[in-house]
Design an enzyme around this catalytic site. Structure first.
Site, mmCIF file in Angstrom:
data_model
loop_
_atom_site.group_PDB
_atom_site.id
_atom_site.type_symbol
_atom_site.label_atom_id
_atom_site.label_comp_id
_atom_site.label_asym_id
_atom_site.label_seq_id
_atom_site.Cartn_x
_atom_site.Cartn_y
_atom_site.Cartn_z
ATOM 1 N N GLU A 272 -5.421 9.285 -24.631
ATOM 2 C CA GLU A 272 -4.835 10.324 -23.785
ATOM 3 C C GLU A 272 -5.901 10.944 -22.888
ATOM 4 O O GLU A 272 -5.659 11.206 -21.694
ATOM 5 C CB GLU A 272 -4.189 11.408 -24.657
ATOM 6 C CG GLU A 272 -3.307 12.375 -23.896
ATOM 7 C CD GLU A 272 -2.052 11.723 -23.338
ATOM 8 O OE1 GLU A 272 -1.902 11.745 -22.094
ATOM 9 O OE2 GLU A 272 -1.253 11.203 -24.115
ATOM 10 N N CYS B 220 0.655 12.243 -28.941
ATOM 11 C CA CYS B 220 1.013 12.446 -27.534
ATOM 12 C C CYS B 220 2.052 13.552 -27.398
ATOM 13 O O CYS B 220 1.943 14.436 -26.548
ATOM 14 C CB CYS B 220 1.537 11.146 -26.941
ATOM 15 S SG CYS B 220 2.026 11.299 -25.208
#
Length: 598
Positions: free
Chosen positions: A271, A198
């Site tokens: 994500e 991330c």
């Protein structure tokens, strides 16, 4: 023919099986996409890198899908509707709170004082990031977190993250049962494995978006967001997270590293799901099929083969099969066999042909390239490539006359095709197209390859039997090649004529949106005549000839950002050929994401 792709004739090999092994080893050294953009090439370069770097390279496809996502594209272009951004900030704030808590849990598990300090610093950075979100709230005068419900994707992501940080990972003892410092440190490593992608992804997106900010266009509405994730401090935090993951992973076993890899990959996929869950209340230029009316229109995908789909040129493979299977100088040949040169003579002949082609090709390219950059006029380029076409045909005639293609067994050719390594993502792209019943799409491969059976075998081994192959063909006596070629596509002029003929046969039953994907000078005319031409790879001769004839090469993502800025709500994007503009892609993942989406 494109023999100039070959650096030198390959070393002698003794059996067809070693040939197939050679194809794999040569493929890894002959990548059409230069590092670091190519995941495969970069994996070789970074073989000794830490786990964080290796995983980022391995799962680069997911990072490309995240960048080319409609939400990301709208944000980068500044055209994202404020209500969509407001909802996103609320979702992201929820996620960041979980992110900070995960750092806290990882710090408790870390057994090293330096690691504890590093994790504490990273958690502080997340707190600062949350303050940035609060500044958005103050600018708008709204309490956005209270106005927006949290999406199931955001909940799924935070639950995954916190479960990992709590030790709820397959093969790991449950919370409260971590008896030894090593067991606790292992959980910290797993947690960082789920968090690092991330951090790196947002650092990557921030830098990519920052480059596209144009000061002449006034204030970008999301400049503060872009500035934050492209800032030196955030880039440093991303790097620090990766270095910490590397440090915590040093003492882990191969099986434990596999667990981290799975966590890393899962985080990347989550994500993308997080972006996909964001509300978009506006038309977008990606994915291209979003505005494709399959009931009325047809999507026509055209592609070159050698070094567009493959990582090695097919002429090298066919020549090597001939050399490997040819008789030795002291071997006699039966009267019923097609007369062949010895393997030594074949190698020498092939080496001479390769050298002659390379030298004369460069001379031809030099002779047709204007000394000064000209305005784009398609007919001028077409005329110049007519000279290259004559050169290619003469080169093919020399190969036929030399006899190097005599005596190849069709089964050897097919086996070589089955083992031919294709560019990463190529098969997945074509599979998604042909397997989508409602897409109304055709795929055509236009190739200079001497033997279409090689191409068909290469795609069939990947489960693709539906592609339309337009290439030259060997002639066979029973299953053995005669050395003659049925000439169908030998040159740039032949390719563009085949392209036109295919489109002409489809004109009566609807509108066609044409996309051509290629990598060489031989593809230039088709690339320019297609509605969208995409260049993959790094051919210097293609860039040189195209540029001097006024062709513009635009990286695909910046080109799409520009298109999104120009996009008028309620009106389709205007894609058309013969504009002199070609888009460049570094991987099939970019092509897949922009045309088909995730």
């Amino acid at each position: 023919m494109r023999l100039m792709r070959l650096l030198s004739p390959p070393n002698p090999i003794k059996t067809p099986q070693t040939l197939f092994n050679l194809l794999r080893s040569h493929s890894l050294c002959s990548m059409a996409i230069p590092p670091p953009k190519s995941a495969m090439a970069s994996a070789i370069v970074d073989n000794e890198a830490g786990v964080a770097r290796r995983f980022w390279i391995k799962f680069r496809r997911e990072s490309i899908f995240a960048m080319f996502h409609p939400f990301s594209l709208c944000l980068a272009s500044g055209s994202l509707k404020i209500e969509s951004f407001r909802s996103y900030i609320a979702q992201d704030a929820h996620f960041l709170k979980a992110f900070a808590h995960a750092y806290e849990l990882a710090e408790e598990c870390a057994d090293d004082d330096d690691a504890k300090l590093a994790i504490s610093e990273l958690r502080s950075a997340v707190i600062q990031e949350l303050k940035m979100h609060n500044s958005f709230v103050q600018e708008w005068g709204l309490e956005i977190a209270k106005e927006c419900s949290i999406s199931s994707a955001a909940v799924k992501y935070t639950e995954f993250l916190l479960a990992t940080a709590s030790g709820k990972v397959e093969g790991v003892k449950g919370p409260g049962k971590l008896a030894t410092p090593f067991e606790r440190t292992k959980v910290a490593a797993y947690t960082l494995g789920a968090m690092t992608p991330c951090m790196r992804l947002y650092a990557f997106l921030g830098k990519e978006f920052k480059v596209l900010l144009d000061p002449k266009e006034g204030t970008h509405p999301y400049k503060k967001w872009i500035d934050n994730y492209s800032s030196e401090s955030f880039q440093a935090s991303a790097l620090q997270t990766e270095e910490l993951l590397d440090k915590l992973s040093v003492s882990l076993t191969g099986e434990e590293l596999d667990i981290i890899e799975k966590l890393y990959h899962q985080a990347m996929k989550l994500e993308i799901e997080f972006f996909s869950a964001q509300s978009l209340v506006q038309p977008t230029v990606v994915p291209l099929i979003k505005e494709h009316n399959s009931t009325e229109d047809r999507l026509m995908i055209f592609s070159d083969f050698d070094l567009t789909c493959t990582v090695v040129d097919s002429s090298a493979i066919l020549a090597e099969i001939a050399i490997v299977t040819a008789p030795k100088s002291d071997q006699s040949q039966s009267e019923d066999q097609i007369a062949r040169m010895s393997s030594a003579d074949l190698r020498n002949t092939w080496g001479h042909l390769s050298k002659q082609y390379t030298e004369e090709y460069e001379q031809c390219i030099e002779s047709i390239t204007p000394p000064k950059k000209a305005e784009f006029v398609y007919n001028n380029l077409h005329k110049a490539l007519g000279q290259l076409s004559e050169f290619e045909k003469n080169a093919n005639n020399r190969v036929i006359e030399s006899g190097v293609l005599k005596g190849l067994n069709i089964e050897d050719i097919k086996r070589a095709g089955e083992r031919l390594i294709l560019q990463d993502g190529c098969i997945d792209f074509f599979k998604k197209i042909v397997k989508s019943a409602n897409l109304n799409a055709n795929v055509h491969v236009l190739s200079y390859c001497w033997c279409g059976d090689l191409i068909r075998s290469a795609f069939s081994s990947g489960g693709l039997h539906e592609l339309n192959i337009h290439a030259n063909e060997f002639t066979f006596e029973e299953s053995i090649s005669t050395g003659q070629i049925v000439k169908k596509v030998e040159s740039p002029i032949d390719k563009v004529q085949a392209f036109r003929d295919i489109l002409k046969s489809c004109q009566s039953d609807g509108k066609n949106l044409t996309i051509y994907i290629g990598d060489s000078v031989g593809d230039l005319l088709c690339l320019l005549e297609a509605d969208i031409g995409i260049v993959i790879g790094s051919s210097s001769s293609l860039r040189r000839v195209g540029t001097q004839f006024g062709v513009s090469f635009v990286p695909l993502f910046p080109g799409l950002v520009k298109k999104q800025k120009e996009h008028v709500e309620g009106r389709s994007s205007n894609w058309k050929g013969l504009t002199g503009v070609l888009y460049t892609a570094c991987s099939w993942a970019e092509i897949h994401a922009s045309i088909l989406g995730c």
